[in-house]
Design a protein around this motif. Structure first.
Motif: not given
Length: 289
Positions: A199-204
């Motif tokens: 998976x990919x985790x994004x902080x945005x």
């Protein structure tokens, strides 16, 4: 009832494969959500991680076999997925408090982890504040990291900690457009519908919403941009102290709201919005059944 039935079917799959390979991808396909979302949902409802539940069920069944047949301990070890008798013995002692060899030679106290069964609950003592919104396409900009789904609960808090230390959060704050979804966003994507255990985790932050009056904010150098399509979102208020308030929203959503709502999960990431003064929102994409 469809959501509850899917969850119980996923538990049945686990039960049928306690002595074989259990694929998280298959589990999530049965449930109709991503691997990460299933693990998160399970931990909130069952109050234990999925991996711990599977391990405890296997050790429960292994104890029954030690009591009721004469198979060698090494054979039982291999049957329940342990590569060696030593590894099985350590896990067995950690769970039951005794060595497996003692089960056949002495009267000992053992632990049992029963098979879980999901049911609709209508409690009503804790209300949920939410809105169903038809939200247009929007873009977010920020940083991301790819990781193994099974490590998500360990890695994600560290990502936030590092982002504050290395100036990423201040950089986002300095260029903050204050579009909805609001605040700092935590987005888990990838592994959708059981297709991958990565998976990919994004902080945005949101930097564009496809409306006539919204001005596009260019992506900060060194950051990435992600686009999400127009969809129906259930937006839940989650005001209060972290992490408990967010955890309670998920627990109520999966166990009470979703089974009774007439909706099912859409194939989009869940978005957590962190704003000021302990104000948060959880955005979950849904579709009409």
């Amino acid at each position: 009832m469809d959501w509850i039935n899917k969850l119980n079917e996923s538990i049945n799959y686990i039960e049928e494969n306690l002595t074989g390979e259990i694929s998280y991808e298959v589990i999530s396909k049965i449930a109709g959500c991503s691997v990460y979302n299933f693990q998160r949902m399970f931990s909130y409802i069952a109050d234990k991680p999925l991996s711990e539940y599977i391990r405890n069920r296997r050790l429960t069944m292994a104890a029954f076999e030690l009591l009721n047949n004469n198979e060698r301990i090494i054979d039982i070890s291999l049957k329940y997925g342990y590569e060696s008798q030593d590894a099985f013995t350590r896990a067995f002692k950690n769970f039951h408090g005794v060595l497996p060899s003692k089960v056949r030679n002495e009267t000992v106290q053992l632990r049992s982890c029963p098979k879980i069964s999901f049911q609709i609950t209508i409690k009503g003592e804790n209300h949920m504040n939410y809105k169903i919104e038809q939200w247009p396409e929007f873009k977010v900009m920020g940083i991301s990291q790819k990781l193994k789904t099974e490590k998500a609960f360990e890695v994600i808090p560290k990502l936030w900690e590092d982002a504050w230390k290395d100036g990423t959060m201040q950089n986002l704050l300095d260029n903050f457009p204050n579009y909805r979804p609001s605040g700092f966003l935590g987005i888990a994507q990838g592994g959708e519908w059981g297709e991958s255990e990565d998976m990919e985790y994004i902080i945005a932050v949101t930097n564009y919403v496809d409306t006539a009056k919204c001005e596009y904010v260019p992506v900060i150098e060194g950051m990435k941009e992600f686009t999400y399509p127009a969809a129906t979102w259930a937006v839940f208020e989650a005001n209060g102290e972290l992490p408990g308030v967010i955890q309670n929203v998920y627990k109520q959503f999966y166990s009470e709201w979703l089974p009774n709502s007439g909706y099912e999960l859409d194939n989009l990431p869940v978005i957590e919005c962190y704003m000021q003064e302990n104000q948060q929102e959880v955005w979950i994409a849904v579709v009409k059944k």
